[in-house]
Design a protein around this motif. Sequence first.
Motif, PDB file in Angstrom:
ATOM      1  N   HIS A   1       8.303  -2.520  -3.084  1.00 18.19           N
ATOM      2  CA  HIS A   1       7.981  -1.121  -3.398  1.00 18.19           C
ATOM      3  C   HIS A   1       6.485  -0.951  -3.590  1.00 18.19           C
ATOM      4  O   HIS A   1       5.742  -1.932  -3.747  1.00 18.19           O
ATOM      5  N   ARG A   2       6.062   0.299  -3.616  1.00 21.24           N
ATOM      6  CA  ARG A   2       4.664   0.675  -3.801  1.00 21.24           C
ATOM      7  C   ARG A   2       4.041  -0.123  -4.955  1.00 21.24           C
ATOM      8  O   ARG A   2       4.593  -0.195  -6.039  1.00 21.24           O
ATOM      9  N   GLY A   3       2.898  -0.714  -4.658  1.00 21.97           N
ATOM     10  CA  GLY A   3       2.136  -1.418  -5.682  1.00 21.97           C
ATOM     11  C   GLY A   3       2.588  -2.843  -5.964  1.00 21.97           C
ATOM     12  O   GLY A   3       1.906  -3.567  -6.694  1.00 21.97           O
TER      13      GLY A   3
ATOM     14  N   GLU B   1       0.821  -1.209   0.000  1.00 25.71           N
ATOM     15  CA  GLU B   1       0.000   0.000   0.000  1.00 25.71           C
ATOM     16  C   GLU B   1       0.857   1.262   0.000  1.00 25.71           C
ATOM     17  O   GLU B   1       1.996   1.260   0.480  1.00 25.71           O
ATOM     18  N   ASN B   2       0.305   2.351  -0.530  1.00 25.87           N
ATOM     19  CA  ASN B   2       1.025   3.627  -0.639  1.00 25.87           C
ATOM     20  C   ASN B   2       1.581   4.109   0.695  1.00 25.87           C
ATOM     21  O   ASN B   2       2.716   4.572   0.777  1.00 25.87           O
ATOM     22  N   ASP B   3       0.786   4.020   1.751  1.00 17.34           N
ATOM     23  CA  ASP B   3       1.191   4.526   3.057  1.00 17.34           C
ATOM     24  C   ASP B   3       2.292   3.711   3.713  1.00 17.34           C
ATOM     25  O   ASP B   3       2.802   4.083   4.771  1.00 17.34           O
TER      26      ASP B   3
ATOM     27  N   ILE C   1       5.222   3.016   2.357  1.00 20.39           N
ATOM     28  CA  ILE C   1       6.534   3.361   1.792  1.00 20.39           C
ATOM     29  C   ILE C   1       7.228   4.360   2.713  1.00 20.39           C
ATOM     30  O   ILE C   1       6.651   5.372   3.099  1.00 20.39           O
TER      31      ILE C   1
END
Length: 159
Positions: free
Chosen positions: A71-73, A13-15, A17
């Motif tokens: 990493h993100r995603g 998830e984005n948060d 990172i």
Amino acid sequence: MPAPFVSRVMEVENDWIDYNGHMNMAYYNVLFDRCCDQALDLLGMGAAYVRDRKLTVYTAEVHLCYVQELHRGDKVTATFHLLDHDEKRFRVYQELHHVDGWLAATSENLSLHVDMSGPKVAPMPADIMANLETMRAAHSALPMPERAGRSIGIRRKSA
């Protein structure tokens, strides 16, 4: 009983990172825990177990190894390999794999069966022991993971 149990696909998830541009170390545990929740449901020790029987599982010890950055995603799956159990505890080895197949992290856990009326460590009911024994029988055909049982230390070169 799947050997090992493999989670559904999960996404970083984005948060999650951090300032280094990769997934913060805490969220590896979140992904491993989500896999555990799925496996515990299969074993009859999920959320309904706590609600209906006032019994649950507490984590006593975790050893996590970071192998490759996420990493993100990124999409991943986690495994749940039951290594051992007795009437009050079970030991699990997990691997977190990117959907492309590479290993991102490993986790080894010792969990305790807990009666919430104490709370106190307590023996598992017969039906739960039977479920663990069924899973352990299926997982006993798997090789012992190379990374299981590792300890932390600093290796020194001899003079």
